[in-house]
Design an enzyme around this catalytic site. Sequence first.
Site, PDB file in Angstrom:
ATOM      1  N   HIS A 281      -1.357 -63.901 -26.430  1.00 27.93           N
ATOM      2  CA  HIS A 281      -2.140 -65.346 -26.000  1.00 27.93           C
ATOM      3  C   HIS A 281      -2.376 -65.848 -27.300  1.00 27.93           C
ATOM      4  O   HIS A 281      -2.997 -65.701 -27.528  1.00 27.93           O
ATOM      5  CB  HIS A 281      -2.998 -65.043 -25.021  1.00 27.93           C
ATOM      6  CG  HIS A 281      -3.739 -66.144 -24.856  1.00 27.93           C
ATOM      7  ND1 HIS A 281      -3.524 -66.453 -23.169  1.00 27.93           N
ATOM      8  CD2 HIS A 281      -4.463 -66.960 -25.300  1.00 27.93           C
ATOM      9  CE1 HIS A 281      -4.164 -67.819 -23.397  1.00 27.93           C
ATOM     10  NE2 HIS A 281      -4.141 -67.729 -24.067  1.00 27.93           N
TER      11      HIS A 281
ATOM     12  N   ALA B 186      -0.793 -66.072 -15.607  1.00 25.61           N
ATOM     13  CA  ALA B 186      -2.076 -65.854 -14.728  1.00 25.61           C
ATOM     14  C   ALA B 186      -1.840 -67.790 -13.950  1.00 25.61           C
ATOM     15  O   ALA B 186      -0.972 -67.370 -12.611  1.00 25.61           O
ATOM     16  CB  ALA B 186      -3.010 -66.128 -16.000  1.00 25.61           C
TER      17      ALA B 186
ATOM     18  N   GLN C 288      -5.439 -52.689 -16.248  1.00 23.45           N
ATOM     19  CA  GLN C 288      -5.285 -52.976 -17.850  1.00 23.45           C
ATOM     20  C   GLN C 288      -7.159 -52.630 -17.840  1.00 23.45           C
ATOM     21  O   GLN C 288      -8.252 -53.030 -16.783  1.00 23.45           O
ATOM     22  CB  GLN C 288      -5.551 -54.984 -17.615  1.00 23.45           C
ATOM     23  CG  GLN C 288      -5.999 -54.859 -19.040  1.00 23.45           C
ATOM     24  CD  GLN C 288      -5.698 -56.062 -19.721  1.00 23.45           C
ATOM     25  OE1 GLN C 288      -6.880 -56.981 -18.791  1.00 23.45           O
ATOM     26  NE2 GLN C 288      -5.967 -57.190 -20.293  1.00 23.45           N
TER      27      GLN C 288
ATOM     28  N   MET D 277      -5.511 -60.775 -13.648  1.00 21.76           N
ATOM     29  CA  MET D 277      -6.216 -62.036 -13.210  1.00 21.76           C
ATOM     30  C   MET D 277      -7.718 -61.666 -12.231  1.00 21.76           C
ATOM     31  O   MET D 277      -7.181 -60.716 -11.053  1.00 21.76           O
ATOM     32  CB  MET D 277      -5.425 -62.565 -12.514  1.00 21.76           C
ATOM     33  CG  MET D 277      -4.874 -63.805 -13.231  1.00 21.76           C
ATOM     34  SD  MET D 277      -4.157 -64.926 -12.541  1.00 21.76           S
ATOM     35  CE  MET D 277      -3.012 -64.536 -11.395  1.00 21.76           C
TER      36      MET D 277
ATOM     37  N   CYS E  18      -9.653 -60.860 -23.769  1.00 20.59           N
ATOM     38  CA  CYS E  18     -10.980 -61.591 -23.222  1.00 20.59           C
ATOM     39  C   CYS E  18     -12.091 -62.379 -23.890  1.00 20.59           C
ATOM     40  O   CYS E  18     -12.644 -61.650 -25.339  1.00 20.59           O
ATOM     41  CB  CYS E  18     -11.708 -60.410 -22.276  1.00 20.59           C
ATOM     42  SG  CYS E  18     -12.711 -61.610 -21.591  1.00 20.59           S
TER      43      CYS E  18
ATOM     44  N   ASN F 234       1.950 -64.932 -24.179  1.00 17.78           N
ATOM     45  CA  ASN F 234       0.921 -66.069 -22.784  1.00 17.78           C
ATOM     46  C   ASN F 234       0.329 -66.579 -23.069  1.00 17.78           C
ATOM     47  O   ASN F 234       0.378 -67.271 -24.238  1.00 17.78           O
ATOM     48  CB  ASN F 234       0.234 -64.618 -23.108  1.00 17.78           C
ATOM     49  CG  ASN F 234      -1.275 -64.863 -22.287  1.00 17.78           C
ATOM     50  OD1 ASN F 234      -1.881 -64.238 -22.046  1.00 17.78           O
ATOM     51  ND2 ASN F 234      -1.082 -65.746 -20.369  1.00 17.78           N
TER      52      ASN F 234
END
Length: 316
Positions: free
Chosen positions: A185, A239, A86, A32, A115, A215
């Site tokens: 994700h 997160a 990461q 994060m 992202c 995720n």
Amino acid sequence: MIGDIIETKQCQLKDPMDLFHSGQVVKICAPMVRYSKLAFRTLVRKYSCDLCYTPMIVAADFVRSAKARDSEFTTNKVGDHPLIVQFAAKEAQILCDAARIVCPFADGIDLNCGCPQRWAMAEGYGACLINKPELVRDMVRHVRNQIDNPRFSVSIKIRIHEDLKRTVDLCQKAEATGVSWITVHGRSVEERHQPVHYDAIKIIKQSMSIPIVANGDIKNLKDAENVHHLTGADGIMVARGLLANPAMFAGYEETPLKCIQDWVDIALEHGTPFTCFHHHLMYMMERITSKQEKKVFNVLSSTSAVLDYLNNHYGV
């Protein structure tokens, strides 16, 4: 970082894959921006978090600039393991160089392929990599070939395509190159607050023989258990749920006062900047404070004012 890193030389590195072979669902703190730094990782590890990621670090800046290394990556030898660093990268050798720098102090690296922020996509980082499976494969292969430590993990974190066959193809190519695990994700690049496609994560899991981490929208331990049952995922990455309740993996429904006390102690010990210290508390206390209390607490502007408030209102 350099001071911390010198200390870390003797740190006891771990093999993150041992967690996935334990038979238990692996509980993971997500990367994060601004938030998953050493102090917060220290806190969630006290409350049953198994594996932590650093915030995303741009590999090219990290390799080029000692200043970037000092500000972006801090760890310690005491208990910040297993730790995954990461990176955002688009060139294989740059990612390798970054991996080589952190290899003595971390347990693995993760390539960010998820992202969705515009700046990252414009630079060729993040979620645009899900459309470049050969480049992802090349980057994973380079790191595998150039890092001598076989216990050092190389993972990727992705979003899904509208056409799930493309996502399965990407994952299978990465698996064939030696990726350790894949975090999915369960949204496409365009999706922000839409429901997570847990069915897609299940299909990916069924198509792979390496561990898959789920995720997206996991807010408490019950959610984590449900997502595990829905997807068959080997790990659950959280997160925002951990920001709101760093003790969630230990089964707490809301942040216990003991956890708030622990955060104060850890943050002060680490010299956490006030804004970060305060923001974490605002997240943690979201569910346990009234609107009126929030109005007062959220505008406090010094550490001493925060400490006085916590002491007067909660005995912390």
